[in-house]
Design an enzyme around this catalytic site. Structure first.
Site, PDB file in Angstrom:
ATOM      1  N   ILE A 196      42.224  40.292  53.361  1.00  0.00           N
ATOM      2  CA  ILE A 196      43.506  40.663  52.752  1.00  0.00           C
ATOM      3  C   ILE A 196      43.864  42.114  53.087  1.00  0.00           C
ATOM      4  O   ILE A 196      45.047  42.458  53.243  1.00  0.00           O
ATOM      5  CB  ILE A 196      43.502  40.402  51.222  1.00  0.00           C
TER       6      ILE A 196
ATOM      7  N   SER B 233      33.811  50.431  53.147  1.00  0.00           N
ATOM      8  CA  SER B 233      33.450  49.059  53.458  1.00  0.00           C
ATOM      9  C   SER B 233      32.055  49.046  54.060  1.00  0.00           C
ATOM     10  O   SER B 233      31.650  50.000  54.734  1.00  0.00           O
ATOM     11  CB  SER B 233      34.459  48.453  54.442  1.00  0.00           C
ATOM     12  N   ARG B 234      31.330  47.988  53.797  1.00  0.00           N
ATOM     13  CA  ARG B 234      30.023  47.845  54.437  1.00  0.00           C
ATOM     14  C   ARG B 234      30.209  47.487  55.910  1.00  0.00           C
ATOM     15  O   ARG B 234      29.596  48.057  56.791  1.00  0.00           O
ATOM     16  CB  ARG B 234      29.199  46.757  53.744  1.00  0.00           C
TER      17      ARG B 234
ATOM     18  N   LYS C 201      45.017  41.553  42.968  1.00  0.00           N
ATOM     19  CA  LYS C 201      44.964  40.535  41.935  1.00  0.00           C
ATOM     20  C   LYS C 201      43.788  39.608  42.217  1.00  0.00           C
ATOM     21  O   LYS C 201      43.442  39.469  43.398  1.00  0.00           O
ATOM     22  CB  LYS C 201      46.275  39.748  41.849  1.00  0.00           C
TER      23      LYS C 201
ATOM     24  N   ASP D  17      42.514  31.600  41.988  1.00  0.00           N
ATOM     25  CA  ASP D  17      42.812  32.777  42.810  1.00  0.00           C
ATOM     26  C   ASP D  17      44.215  32.659  43.395  1.00  0.00           C
ATOM     27  O   ASP D  17      45.029  33.581  43.225  1.00  0.00           O
ATOM     28  CB  ASP D  17      41.744  32.966  43.898  1.00  0.00           C
TER      29      ASP D  17
END
Lengths: 304, 304
Positions: free
Chosen positions: A12, A34-35, A88, A166
């Protein structure tokens, strides 16, 4: 331009957040956390704590992590005095969003619990048209292919991942925005794959004669439609709130979801300018109510 | 004395509400509404609408119905301008209690979402002792025999009946009252009998190192205990909040639950005098969060 950091560089973020920030004249993407994910030319941190310590010049953080790990990251950012925008759903529980809201108010910073579908192009017009009308009934169909939109994302079917809610919460975020009177869940049926901890389909009966049909197993054409009958005409929102029909005739919007995230970031800029909060939990309350009140069915196992 | 009507003459009404009203100098039980239940010498109506139409002199209604049918009765009473007291839990969903609260505020009448365990004799003292202390951990054990307290009440295991959260929410109502900082559900395990739609046991992990163990299958001695470790000593509440121990020593309260409902009715009298509302949904939010976030296990079928 105001500096912003993106936390959680997954699908996303790459599909929506990065392009929306890049095309904005108000924001500059100044760091990521971020990993595994990276954005070309942007400094990355593996831990949010390292970002917060190393870059005091970045005053705003946008969180695109899944809901369960998002809370700790949001707390860290708020405690460090940063303004925070949440994807969200804003949390895995209602209580944790209350806690974040209390923390943001105590810190005097912005918390924006965003609902991207509310920024769809026909939502505002639908709300205006429905205001003052009496709802006689309605039907929501929200059917999409989880393999297309969440490929391999096992978290979405883990406890707290919400499963079909979701996407379903997007429909509920529009519903709670446009209805003149709030709706309540009267009953719900939740279909849990035998090997998963979140539902893959759900059917809700709501007050005001409104029903909802959420399904994550839709192949082929995807459907994000809602229709309402009122005391003076019918309204339909299609394409996830982006296309409006009144009494069966086109009445605005356009066949694209690409305006939603730019609108969210424009709203975030306005909130940050005032250090204001925008936290409406009513879509999450309807989901929690559906889980609490719903009947559970066991259905066929699901694998990505 | 102020006139009050009781709606729903089942076990909890006979065991607690009727004796509490009868022993009060502030209230007079002036009517009941029930299909099957009766109170000697008190006029009964089968439908609440008939009570509301026939007895405009009764300004206060106390609802002891199960949560699912309670909403419609509460709406009818509030719309008729009556003050309303709700048994716990105040609704089958969060959204419906929000709707009732909005309606009560619009009507200018009292809505009291009661939590009888908060009126237990040692709760206020426990809250005072914990204030200013740091919680290092805690454990709640709430184990009772559903056959003893809810004999044959199938509604409690139907969708919306909440199962073991019907007693468990009593523990959560105390927890949310006495903790200096709000707690959140971090994870939950819910055990659903294979033939029922509500859990018979649940284990919650909450923030602040607090765990909870709810079980509806407890035979023999019943357990309603909670213990907390703090930065300066330990506190235990036993007997559903009625007995207090500090650092292992008795510190107040008494071995009886019979003071709770009289205290609720005294509080209701005080609220009605001001047409004020008392609606705290934080225990219900924790239950909804546990349902939304929890892992579901299928366990042995249950019959009364």
């Amino acid at each position: 331009m105001r500096k912003i950091a993106l936390v959680g560089i997954g699908k996303i973020a790459q599909d929506q957040h990065v392009p929306s920030i890049s095309s904005s004249s108000e924001w500059r993407l100044s760091a990521t956390v971020s990993r595994h994910g990276r954005v070309d030319g942007v400094e990355n941190f593996v831990q949010i704590e390292d970002l917060l310590a190393a870059r005091p010049d970045i005053g705003v953080v946008s969180l695109c992590l899944p809901p369960v790990p998002r809370f700790a990251a949001a707390c860290a950012a708020l405690r460090a005095g940063r303004h925070v925008m949440l994807e969200k759903p804003p949390g895995a529980t209602i209580a944790e969003v209350h806690a974040l809201h209390d923390l943001a108010l105590a810190q005097g910073v912005t918390l924006f619990a965003s609902w991207h579908s509310r920024a769809a192009q026909a939502v505002a017009a639908a709300k205006v048209w429905l205001s003052g009308r009496e709802i006689r009934g309605g039907h929501i169909i929200w059917r999409e292919d989880v393999r297309k939109w969440h490929p391999g994302q096992d978290w979405i079917f883990a406890a707290g991942g919400m499963g079909v809610f979701d996407p379903g919460i997007n429909a509920l975020s529009i519903l709670t925005e446009i209805l003149p009177q709030p709706a309540r869940v009267l009953s719900a049926e939740l279909d849990f794959p035998a090997n998963r901890q979140a539902p893959i389909a759900a059917r809700l009966s709501l007050s005001q004669g409104i029903s909802a049909d959420f399904d994550f197993r839709q192949e082929g054409p995807q459907t994000w439609d809602m229709e309402f009958e009122t005391d003076s005409g019918t309204l339909a929102l299609r394409m996830g709130g982006n296309v409006l029909e009144i009494n069966g005739q086109p009445a605005g919007g356009q066949m694209s979801i690409m305006g939603e995230y730019p609108a969210l970031y424009a709203h975030m800029a306005e909130l940050v300018a005032r250090s204001a909060c925008d936290v409406d939990l009513s879509p999450l309350v309807l989901v929690a109510d559906a889980f609490m009140l719903g009947r559970r069915n066991s259905v066929k196992e699901f694998e990505f």
